[in-house]
Enzyme design. Structure first.
Site, PDB file in Angstrom:
ATOM      1  N   GLU A  96      -1.941  -0.108   8.245  1.00  0.00           N
ATOM      2  CA  GLU A  96      -2.934  -0.980   8.853  1.00  0.00           C
ATOM      3  C   GLU A  96      -2.298  -1.862   9.921  1.00  0.00           C
ATOM      4  O   GLU A  96      -1.064  -1.890  10.070  1.00  0.00           O
ATOM      5  CB  GLU A  96      -3.606  -1.852   7.797  1.00  0.00           C
ATOM      6  N   HIS A 128       0.832  -1.202   0.000  1.00  0.00           N
ATOM      7  CA  HIS A 128       0.000   0.000   0.000  1.00  0.00           C
ATOM      8  C   HIS A 128       0.868   1.255   0.000  1.00  0.00           C
ATOM      9  O   HIS A 128       1.943   1.273   0.609  1.00  0.00           O
ATOM     10  CB  HIS A 128      -0.906   0.026   1.235  1.00  0.00           C
ATOM     11  N   HIS A 135       3.146  -7.539   1.746  1.00  0.00           N
ATOM     12  CA  HIS A 135       2.486  -8.460   2.658  1.00  0.00           C
ATOM     13  C   HIS A 135       1.392  -9.232   1.953  1.00  0.00           C
ATOM     14  O   HIS A 135       0.953  -8.861   0.862  1.00  0.00           O
ATOM     15  CB  HIS A 135       1.880  -7.698   3.842  1.00  0.00           C
ATOM     16  N   ARG A 148      -1.275  -4.681  -6.344  1.00  0.00           N
ATOM     17  CA  ARG A 148      -0.976  -6.117  -6.371  1.00  0.00           C
ATOM     18  C   ARG A 148       0.329  -6.364  -7.120  1.00  0.00           C
ATOM     19  O   ARG A 148       0.526  -5.870  -8.220  1.00  0.00           O
ATOM     20  CB  ARG A 148      -2.092  -6.891  -7.077  1.00  0.00           C
TER      21      ARG A 148
END
EC number: 5.3.1.8
Length: 321
Positions: A119, A102, A177, A197
């Protein structure tokens, strides 16, 4: 209006890697593989509606517009977008998620109106041997990473970590991740739906077509020197005490285990999010009480003041720094 804890109807998201495990929390699942339950959200791709009390039927965006700082606190909206700053999810990983990364708030390629995405994950359940992908192996720089991707050797560049229930992972923007099959996760994140992605196991999406990859953006935003990601086991030493799990510029997350009655209070600076990870009990405040069960997520207004958690409960508490 007197403040009270808000409960929302989750927005369920069909995902190619999802399953049916979120049903164990008493949630209504539409047909298909359901990977994400957006439990508390104020985003163009999913806005949750209040299901209890005087505000029942109002979307979180409408609550924000009507009550703003009074309910969400002086820090309670994103400076960049004006929206509620966090997105709270439950994730059912019946299959491996794509390998992804991200961006942060400063990335020039962000879609208009979007934030970056830092996150954290708290593992609610994990099948024996379940793993996640968590960062690059030591010594991997942009050149070697790009070469590994081009030669279809990306998995050789990545670290795998075996997980079990109670594990906590802090995932700052820039951390490569992926959740893998067999884990059930509570996720607290910035209010963003931007994912780049890198690899998707050559599978087809729900539409029968390969899902889009974002190689250049991913290479641009990856933190090759380390993102500050941390992980920990979360055994709480004593009841009715908070164990810090994640501290970022965007949220603080703590874990606690209740025994009897735990008296707490909100702050005028920030709302509080309570996620029930295990057990059952009640949440009581000046004007009432409400039952708590595993999987429940509540937004406690900044002006709620004193409240207590009662019973045998394992909970996450999130608020703004």
């Amino acid at each position: 209006m007197r403040p009270y804890p808000l409960k929302f109807k989750p927005e369920m998201k069909e995902r190619v890697w999802g399953g049916r495990a979120l049903g164990q929390f008493g949630l209504e699942l539409p047909d298909g593989p359901i990977g994400e339950g957006w439990m508390i959200g104020d985003h163009p791709n999913g806005t949750t509606k209040v299901v209890n009390g005087e505000l029942a039927g109002m979307g979180l965006d409408e609550v924000r517009e009507a009550y703003g700082e009074t309910m969400f606190g002086t820090k309670g909206s994103s400076r960049e977008t004006g929206r509620f700053p966090l997105l709270i999810k439950l994730l059912d990983c019946n299959d491996d998620l794509s390998v992804q990364v991200h961006p942060d708030n400063d990335y020039s390629g962000l879609p208009e109106g979007e934030l970056g995405k830092t996150e954290m994950w708290y593992v609610l359940d994990a099948k024996p041997g379940a793993k996640i992908i968590y960062g690059l192996k030591p010594g991997i720089d942009r050149g070697s990473f790009a070469q590994g991707i081009a030669e279809n050797r990306i998995m050789e560049c990545l670290q795998e970590v075996e997980v079990s229930a109670g594990d906590s992972f802090y995932i700052p923007a820039g951390t490569v991740h992926a959740l893998c099959a067999g884990v059930l996760v509570a996720e607290i994140q910035q209010n963003s739906d931007t994912t780049y992605r890198l690899y998707d196991y050559d599978r087809l999406g729900l539409d029968g077509k390969p899902r889009e990859l974002h190689i250049e953006d991913s290479l641009n935003v990856t933190a090759y020197g380390g993102s500050g990601a941390t992980r920990m086991k979360t055994d709480v030493g004593a009841p009715n005490e908070w164990l810090p799990l994640a501290s970022s510029p965007y949220f603080i997350v703590e874990k606690g285990v209740t025994e009897g009655s735990w008296k707490l209070a909100t702050s005028p600076d920030s709302f509080t999010i309570i996620v029930v990870c295990d057990g059952s009990g009640t949440l009581e405040w000046t004007d009432g009480s409400i039952g708590l069960e595993r999987g429940n997520c509540f937004l406690l207004p900044a002006d709620l003041g004193s409240y207590s958690l009662n019973g045998r409960l394992t909970v996450l508490r999130s608020y703004l720094p």
